[in-house]
Design a protein around this motif. Structure first.
Motif, mmCIF file in Angstrom:
data_model
loop_
_atom_site.group_PDB
_atom_site.id
_atom_site.type_symbol
_atom_site.label_atom_id
_atom_site.label_comp_id
_atom_site.label_asym_id
_atom_site.label_seq_id
_atom_site.Cartn_x
_atom_site.Cartn_y
_atom_site.Cartn_z
ATOM 1 N N LEU A 64 34.166 23.147 77.868
ATOM 2 C CA LEU A 64 34.035 22.784 76.464
ATOM 3 C C LEU A 64 32.890 23.566 75.847
ATOM 4 C CD1 LEU A 64 34.368 18.917 77.000
ATOM 5 C CD2 LEU A 64 36.195 20.552 76.482
ATOM 6 N N ASP A 65 33.210 24.418 74.887
ATOM 7 C CA ASP A 65 32.226 25.307 74.261
ATOM 8 C C ASP A 65 31.979 24.837 72.830
ATOM 9 O OD1 ASP A 65 30.554 27.369 73.593
ATOM 10 O OD2 ASP A 65 31.929 28.973 74.157
ATOM 11 N N GLU A 66 30.792 24.309 72.576
ATOM 12 C CA GLU A 66 30.437 23.728 71.275
ATOM 13 C C GLU A 66 31.414 22.604 70.932
ATOM 14 O OE1 GLU A 66 27.647 24.325 70.212
ATOM 15 O OE2 GLU A 66 27.210 26.172 71.298
ATOM 16 N N LEU A 67 31.391 21.591 71.755
ATOM 17 C CA LEU A 67 32.343 20.485 71.715
ATOM 18 C C LEU A 67 32.465 19.832 70.354
ATOM 19 C CD1 LEU A 67 34.094 18.305 73.191
ATOM 20 C CD2 LEU A 67 31.942 17.130 73.698
ATOM 21 N N THR A 68 31.350 19.499 69.714
ATOM 22 C CA THR A 68 31.403 18.651 68.517
ATOM 23 C C THR A 68 31.077 19.395 67.228
ATOM 24 O OG1 THR A 68 29.120 17.936 68.953
ATOM 25 C CG2 THR A 68 30.893 16.555 69.822
ATOM 26 N N THR A 69 31.214 20.707 67.224
ATOM 27 C CA THR A 69 31.007 21.472 65.995
ATOM 28 C C THR A 69 31.974 20.994 64.908
ATOM 29 O OG1 THR A 69 30.289 23.421 67.215
ATOM 30 C CG2 THR A 69 31.081 23.773 64.965
ATOM 31 N N GLY A 70 31.448 20.684 63.739
ATOM 32 C CA GLY A 70 32.293 20.285 62.618
ATOM 33 C C GLY A 70 32.655 18.819 62.586
ATOM 34 N N LEU A 71 32.189 18.028 63.560
ATOM 35 C CA LEU A 71 32.503 16.606 63.580
ATOM 36 C C LEU A 71 31.386 15.804 62.917
ATOM 37 C CD1 LEU A 71 33.923 16.092 67.179
ATOM 38 C CD2 LEU A 71 35.124 16.741 65.094
ATOM 39 N N ASP A 72 31.770 14.723 62.229
ATOM 40 C CA ASP A 72 30.755 13.861 61.639
ATOM 41 C C ASP A 72 30.119 13.028 62.754
ATOM 42 O OD1 ASP A 72 32.248 11.364 62.103
ATOM 43 O OD2 ASP A 72 33.568 12.044 60.498
ATOM 44 N N PRO A 73 28.972 12.362 62.481
ATOM 45 C CA PRO A 73 28.254 11.643 63.544
ATOM 46 C C PRO A 73 29.104 10.614 64.279
ATOM 47 C CG PRO A 73 26.842 11.896 61.628
ATOM 48 C CD PRO A 73 28.198 12.399 61.223
ATOM 49 N N ALA A 74 29.953 9.871 63.551
ATOM 50 C CA ALA A 74 30.783 8.856 64.211
ATOM 51 C C ALA A 74 31.797 9.511 65.148
ATOM 52 C CB ALA A 74 31.489 7.998 63.173
ATOM 53 N N ARG A 129 31.520 12.425 66.492
ATOM 54 C CA ARG A 129 30.782 13.052 67.589
ATOM 55 C C ARG A 129 30.514 12.055 68.706
ATOM 56 N NH1 ARG A 129 25.541 16.120 65.750
ATOM 57 N NH2 ARG A 129 27.150 17.618 65.161
ATOM 58 N N ARG A 130 30.084 10.869 68.339
ATOM 59 C CA ARG A 130 29.790 9.861 69.363
ATOM 60 C C ARG A 130 31.067 9.378 70.052
ATOM 61 N NH1 ARG A 130 25.610 10.245 66.309
ATOM 62 N NH2 ARG A 130 23.536 9.679 67.060
ATOM 63 N N GLY A 131 32.157 9.310 69.294
ATOM 64 C CA GLY A 131 33.429 8.972 69.916
ATOM 65 C C GLY A 131 33.854 10.025 70.925
ATOM 66 N N MET A 132 33.600 11.293 70.605
ATOM 67 C CA MET A 132 33.935 12.379 71.525
ATOM 68 C C MET A 132 33.075 12.293 72.781
ATOM 69 S SD MET A 132 36.117 14.756 71.686
ATOM 70 C CE MET A 132 36.542 14.885 69.937
ATOM 71 N N TRP A 133 31.813 11.956 72.605
ATOM 72 C CA TRP A 133 30.932 11.808 73.771
ATOM 73 C C TRP A 133 31.464 10.724 74.706
ATOM 74 C CZ3 TRP A 133 25.594 11.684 70.823
ATOM 75 C CH2 TRP A 133 25.341 12.967 70.301
ATOM 76 N N GLY A 134 31.949 9.635 74.120
ATOM 77 C CA GLY A 134 32.513 8.569 74.934
ATOM 78 C C GLY A 134 33.703 9.051 75.746
ATOM 79 N N LEU A 135 34.538 9.882 75.129
ATOM 80 C CA LEU A 135 35.708 10.419 75.828
ATOM 81 C C LEU A 135 35.275 11.301 76.995
ATOM 82 C CD1 LEU A 135 38.758 10.923 76.045
ATOM 83 C CD2 LEU A 135 38.489 12.785 74.385
ATOM 84 N N ILE A 136 34.264 12.129 76.782
ATOM 85 C CA ILE A 136 33.792 13.015 77.851
ATOM 86 C C ILE A 136 33.197 12.200 78.992
ATOM 87 C CG2 ILE A 136 32.275 14.947 78.405
ATOM 88 C CD1 ILE A 136 34.706 15.488 76.473
ATOM 89 N N GLU A 137 32.496 11.133 78.669
ATOM 90 C CA GLU A 137 31.945 10.272 79.720
ATOM 91 C C GLU A 137 33.063 9.600 80.519
ATOM 92 O OE1 GLU A 137 27.655 9.095 77.685
ATOM 93 O OE2 GLU A 137 29.476 8.032 77.074
ATOM 94 N N GLU A 138 34.154 9.239 79.850
ATOM 95 C CA GLU A 138 35.307 8.675 80.550
ATOM 96 C C GLU A 138 35.930 9.711 81.487
ATOM 97 O OE1 GLU A 138 38.069 7.192 77.705
ATOM 98 O OE2 GLU A 138 36.624 5.802 76.784
ATOM 99 N N MET A 139 35.975 10.968 81.059
ATOM 100 C CA MET A 139 36.496 12.039 81.904
ATOM 101 C C MET A 139 35.659 12.168 83.171
ATOM 102 S SD MET A 139 37.187 14.844 78.905
ATOM 103 C CE MET A 139 37.190 16.194 80.074
ATOM 104 N N ARG A 140 34.345 12.125 83.015
ATOM 105 C CA ARG A 140 33.471 12.202 84.193
ATOM 106 C C ARG A 140 33.747 11.031 85.137
ATOM 107 N NH1 ARG A 140 27.326 12.308 82.825
ATOM 108 N NH2 ARG A 140 27.937 10.393 81.771
ATOM 109 N N GLU A 175 20.749 16.675 71.637
ATOM 110 C CA GLU A 175 21.055 15.272 71.897
ATOM 111 C C GLU A 175 22.321 15.151 72.740
ATOM 112 O OE1 GLU A 175 22.053 11.105 69.473
ATOM 113 O OE2 GLU A 175 21.855 13.005 68.383
ATOM 114 N N GLU A 176 23.299 15.966 72.428
ATOM 115 C CA GLU A 176 24.554 15.960 73.167
ATOM 116 C C GLU A 176 24.340 16.388 74.620
ATOM 117 O OE1 GLU A 176 28.341 17.319 71.305
ATOM 118 O OE2 GLU A 176 27.952 19.118 72.513
ATOM 119 N N ALA A 177 23.619 17.489 74.815
ATOM 120 C CA ALA A 177 23.380 17.998 76.163
ATOM 121 C C ALA A 177 22.587 16.996 76.990
ATOM 122 C CB ALA A 177 22.647 19.327 76.096
#
Length: 310
Positions: free
Chosen positions: A153-163, A165-176, A190-192
């Protein structure tokens, strides 16, 4: 077995090594972040790691396989979201996600993934008519629909609003949690820091540090500090002798004490014991930005300066 192994990777353009001896691994269920300025060699490293570019030296393996020699096999186990998304712009979101799902033997439910990524309202919209944020979410859906063993994932949340972005982070944590290995390239500290189990800091084509986020931050000189104002004469030695204090600086009535540990408690108790009144206490804790600056000498947003070919 590591999902991704990169060993002593080199890539040369115009006589200059843009990737110069990079080594890193990503294990199952691990998120490895990659930080570096624009031009530092991050994207080239990633593209060599998944077989999109041919290295000029070193060794790359995905689940033990050379990604260029066995490209078809590797494509079944990786999902890639790069900075530039190239899709058939006349197809709708649903058509694209279903089409990409057909490329894999195993995969996720395309409709459920579209909903999970907040694209339900745009499901029948052609890609050419999507907003920047919607197109970003679509590119992530296309990377994940094949249920990859390795997600890049290269620049995962570029262009996403804060909400979002945090939803995407949750998805990535579920993948892990599901055992998927993730290589995450990001400019968002903050994301890294939140997502990464380990972070590789790349500067001028080299890995200058590879550690946990907390481990990188702990390297910062004067990582924690407390500042305050005193209203009586202060002998700095009463503070320099405290356990964990690395530095004391006094500028008139302004005092700064740096070092690890619970500085506020130790400093206030000492000031009270010596009957020194003090006000305006402020604390500062080092951040990943501080660690990056100390390691590279630059802010993350600064581009890599051009270098003359040798």
């Amino acid at each position: 077995m590591a999902v991704l192994e990169i060993e002593d990777l080199r890539k040369v353009y115009g006589g200059r090594a843009v990737v110069d001896g990079v080594s890193l691994t990503v294990d199952p269920g691990e998120i490895v972040g990659v930080l570096g300025r624009n031009g530092a060699g991050k994207t080239t490293t990633v593209e060599c790691g998944i077989g999109l570019r041919r290295p000029d030296g070193g060794r790359v393996r995905v689940l033990g396989v050379d990604p260029r020699a066995e490209r078809a096999r590797v494509q079944q186990v990786i999902g890639v979201q790069l900075q530039r998304t190239h899709v058939h712009m006349s197809l709708t979101v649903t058509e694209l996600v279903h089409m990409y799902r057909s490329f894999y033997r195993d995969g996720l439910d395309p409709d459920a993934l579209v909903e999970r990524l907040g694209l339900t309202e745009a499901r029948d919209t052609r890609a050419e008519n999507l907003s920047g944020g919607q197109l970003q979410r679509l590119s992530i859906a296309l990377a994940l629909v094949g249920r990859p063993r390795l997600a890049v994932l290269d620049e995962l949340t570029t262009g996403l609003d804060p909400a979002a972005r945090r939803g995407m982070w949750g998805l990535i944590e579920e993948m892990r949690d599901d055992g998927i290995a993730v290589l995450l390239v990001s400019h968002v500290m903050e994301e890294a820091e939140r997502l990464s189990d380990r972070i590789a800091v790349i500067d001028a084509g080299k890995v200058v540090a590879l550690d946990t986020p907390a481990g990188l931050i702990a390297r910062v000189d004067g990582a924690d500090a407390v500042t305050f104002r005193v209203h009586a004469p202060l002998q700095p030695t009463i503070l320099t002798d405290l356990p964990g204090v690395d530095e004391v600086s006094v500028d008139g009535e302004h005092v700064r004490v740096a070092g690890p540990g619970n500085l506020v408690t130790a400093v206030t108790q000492t000031l009270m014991q010596h009957a020194i009144p003090a006000t305006d206490f402020r604390t500062r804790t080092a951040t990943l930005d501080d660690a990056f600056l100390q390691l590279t000498g630059y802010e993350l947003g600064e581009p890599e300066p051009p270098k003359e070919a040798k």
